[in-house]
Scaffold this active site. Structure first.
Site, mmCIF file in Angstrom:
data_model
loop_
_atom_site.group_PDB
_atom_site.id
_atom_site.type_symbol
_atom_site.label_atom_id
_atom_site.label_comp_id
_atom_site.label_asym_id
_atom_site.label_seq_id
_atom_site.Cartn_x
_atom_site.Cartn_y
_atom_site.Cartn_z
ATOM 1 N N GLU A 121 3.034 -13.999 2.019
ATOM 2 C CA GLU A 121 3.759 -12.806 2.449
ATOM 3 C C GLU A 121 3.325 -12.445 3.873
ATOM 4 O OE1 GLU A 121 2.656 -8.931 0.788
ATOM 5 O OE2 GLU A 121 4.793 -8.580 0.502
ATOM 6 N N GLU A 163 2.408 -2.248 -8.218
ATOM 7 C CA GLU A 163 3.567 -2.770 -7.492
ATOM 8 C C GLU A 163 3.022 -3.458 -6.255
ATOM 9 O OE1 GLU A 163 6.355 0.370 -6.836
ATOM 10 O OE2 GLU A 163 6.698 0.650 -8.965
ATOM 11 N N CYS A 188 7.983 -4.753 0.935
ATOM 12 C CA CYS A 188 7.622 -5.681 -0.143
ATOM 13 C C CYS A 188 8.846 -6.460 -0.614
ATOM 14 C CB CYS A 188 6.997 -4.916 -1.301
ATOM 15 S SG CYS A 188 8.016 -3.551 -1.855
ATOM 16 N N LYS A 218 -3.792 9.349 -2.925
ATOM 17 C CA LYS A 218 -4.449 8.840 -1.718
ATOM 18 C C LYS A 218 -3.457 7.985 -0.942
ATOM 19 C CE LYS A 218 -6.822 5.435 -0.305
ATOM 20 N NZ LYS A 218 -6.285 5.442 1.101
#
Ligand code: NAI
Ligand code: MG
Length: 477
Positions: free
Chosen positions: A379, A250, A284, A174
């Site tokens: 972040e 992750e 990331c 997905k």
């Protein structure tokens, strides 16, 4: 507008209820494709197809060599369709086309590397003093759900899907709802390459209460590999626990980039720019916290600012564009631009950058920001870096490690002992010394703390995507 469907059981299909979604190009801010909008019923159908293909089909049984050949055929087709794949990611999330083409090459390598790695992999044997002999077998885990994010749609998708396939699993992939097209193209190419039906399925849809959540809840799924936000990872981990389904997560990062007085400044500036402005910081691994030692701080910041301002910003479809004049979506633009408000800066100031046209944020450098400000702690996932001065190695390490994340860190120094010493002390899954972004696909990849659970890459992917079995045999009576 072209329609991109799900890939289920070897066919491209619409959603069972016929639902579709518009796929928005964030640069034009207009729809450019129509996508099948899947829900639980479509996700379940894809899992059933993968289950059947695993339990009854040839894929897990055909052996490594045949799988390797099919995967290389897929890689060949991806190379032939490189322009189409790259343009799909560029239109889906605004990535500069040159970077998207680079992602395609890396994605092709994901296919070839894992196909070869599985084929070449050895198993352990344990001669026992008792006259027995034990050895391990790497048996495919079963049906793998791969849920991927929008920032490297093709590259991170294939990073999960390909090792799973190489080890004999069947997959339901997905992709993120904002970046669905390249996954359908790969699914089409897998059919063309001759993959048996049900081996590689692609299902589109949203996460919560949609196709994504349905995959994580399905007891017929044997492994979940997810890349995305840390908050989503926690939700998925909780859902997966109910079925005892192993997860590999992750997640986000807040990479620290330490530049010491003795660094090669040209090299450090080059990588400090790449680290936060490549893909507009929607990475990331972004080096979003830059720590520079006092002796070179002023000089470094001056050069860093010049390099940031020199980036050619524009239409991501233009090969001359180095920095896209569009973040991935309106929602994401709203998130990133929110971090440039007074409250998030905590008293810090903008040296260069700020809001651009449309859904864009220019390459932004922040100075004089307190370490407890939100722009240091959270972040941002955009082209925003916080530069901070430090005096001692101890101080630099302490600031770098003062984060709930721990995906990666960078060290720039010409002092060999310092390089090893600092690398050993940084809280991170990957430390780059005098470089950045360089990957060996055999090496472990993953994060510490809120940056994830588990490692992927080479043997680490093998451990996750297989059920290792011990066989103990009597050799001597
Ligand atoms: P996201 O977490 O919103 O979505 C990622 C994927 O998960 C999408 O396919 C989404 O549809 C799906 N999803 C969302 N909620 C779900 C649920 N409850 N159940 C099942 N599936 C669900 O992440 P996004 O916004 O797409 O990507 C950006 C994030 O990804 C950033 O936080 C970034 O740091 C992280 N990321 C981490 C990387 C790593 O390797 N550590 C690499 C790239 C991105
Ligand atoms: Mg999101």
């Amino acid at each position: 507008m072209e329609f991109y469907g799900h890939i289920i059981d070897g066919q491209e299909v619409p959603s069972l209820d016929g639902a579709t979604m518009d796929d928005i190009d964030p640069y034009t801010r207009e729809p450019w494709a129509t996508i099948a909008l899947g829900g639980k019923i479509d996700a379940d159908r894809a899992v059933q197809a993968a289950r059947r293909a695993f339990d009854e089909g040839p894929w897990p049984r055909m052996g490594y060599e045949k799988r390797q050949a099919l995967m290389h055929r897929l890689a060949d087709l991806m190379e032939e369709h490189a322009q189409e794949l790259a343009m799909a990611d560029t239109r889906d999330m605004g990535k500069p086309i040159t970077q998207a083409l680079h992602d395609v090459a890396r994605s092709v390598w994901n296919v070839r590397f894992f196909a070869d790695h599985a084929r070449m992999s050895m198993t352990d044997a344990y001669p026992m003093d008792s006259g027995h002999h034990a050895y391990s077998r790497w048996e495919p885990a079963g049906v793998v759900a791969a849920i991927s994010p929008w920032n490297f749609p093709l590259m991170l998708g294939t990073w999960k899907v390909m090792p799973a396939l190489a080890w004999g699993n069947t997959v339901v992939w997905k992709p993120a709802e904002d970046t669905p097209v390249s996954a359908t193209i790969v699914g089409r190419l897998a059919i063309e390459a001759g993959f048996p039906p049900g081996v590689l399925n692609v299902v589109h849809g949203y996460g919560p209460d949609s196709a994504g959540a349905a995959l994580t809840e399905n007891p017929d799924v044997d492994r979940i590999t997810f890349t995305g936000e840390s908050g989503t990872g926690k939700v998925i981990s909780g859902v997966a626990a109910r079925n005892l389904t192993p997860v590999s997560l992750e997640l986000g990062g807040k990479g620290a980039n330490l530049v010491f007085d003795d660094a090669d400044i040209d090299n450090a500036v080059h990588w400090a720019v790449e680290a936060i402005f490549r893909n507009a910081g929607q990475v990331c691994l972004a080096g979003s916290r830059l720590y520079v030692q006092r002796g070179i701080y002023d000089e470094f910041v001056k050069r860093y600012k010049e390099a940031a301002e020199a980036l050619v910003m524009g239409d991501p479809k233009d090969p001359a564009t180095q920095f896209s004049a569009a973040l991935a979506s309106e929602e994401h633009y709203n998130k990133v631009s929110g971090y440039l408000g007074t409250e998030a800066l905590g008293g810090g100031r903008v040296l260069t950058g700020g809001l651009g046209e449309g859904w864009s944020v220019r390459p932004t450098i922040l100075l004089d920001v307190p370490q407890d400000a939100r722009v240091v702690k959270e972040e941002i996932f955009g082209p925003v870096t916080v530069a901070t001065v430090f005096d001692t190695e101890e101080e630099a390490i302490a600031m770098a490690n003062d984060t709930r994340y721990g995906l990666n860190a960078m060290v720039f120094t010409e002092n060999l002992s310092r390089a090893h010493r600092v690398a050993a002390r940084l809280k991170a899954g990957t430390v780059w010394v005098n470089c950045f972004f360089i990957r060996d696909l055999r090496a472990p990849f993953g994060g510490v703390g809120d940056s994830g659970v588990g490692r992927e890459g080479g043997n680490f992917s093998r451990e996750f995507f297989t059920e290792p079995k011990a066989v103990v045999m009597q050799i001597e009576q």
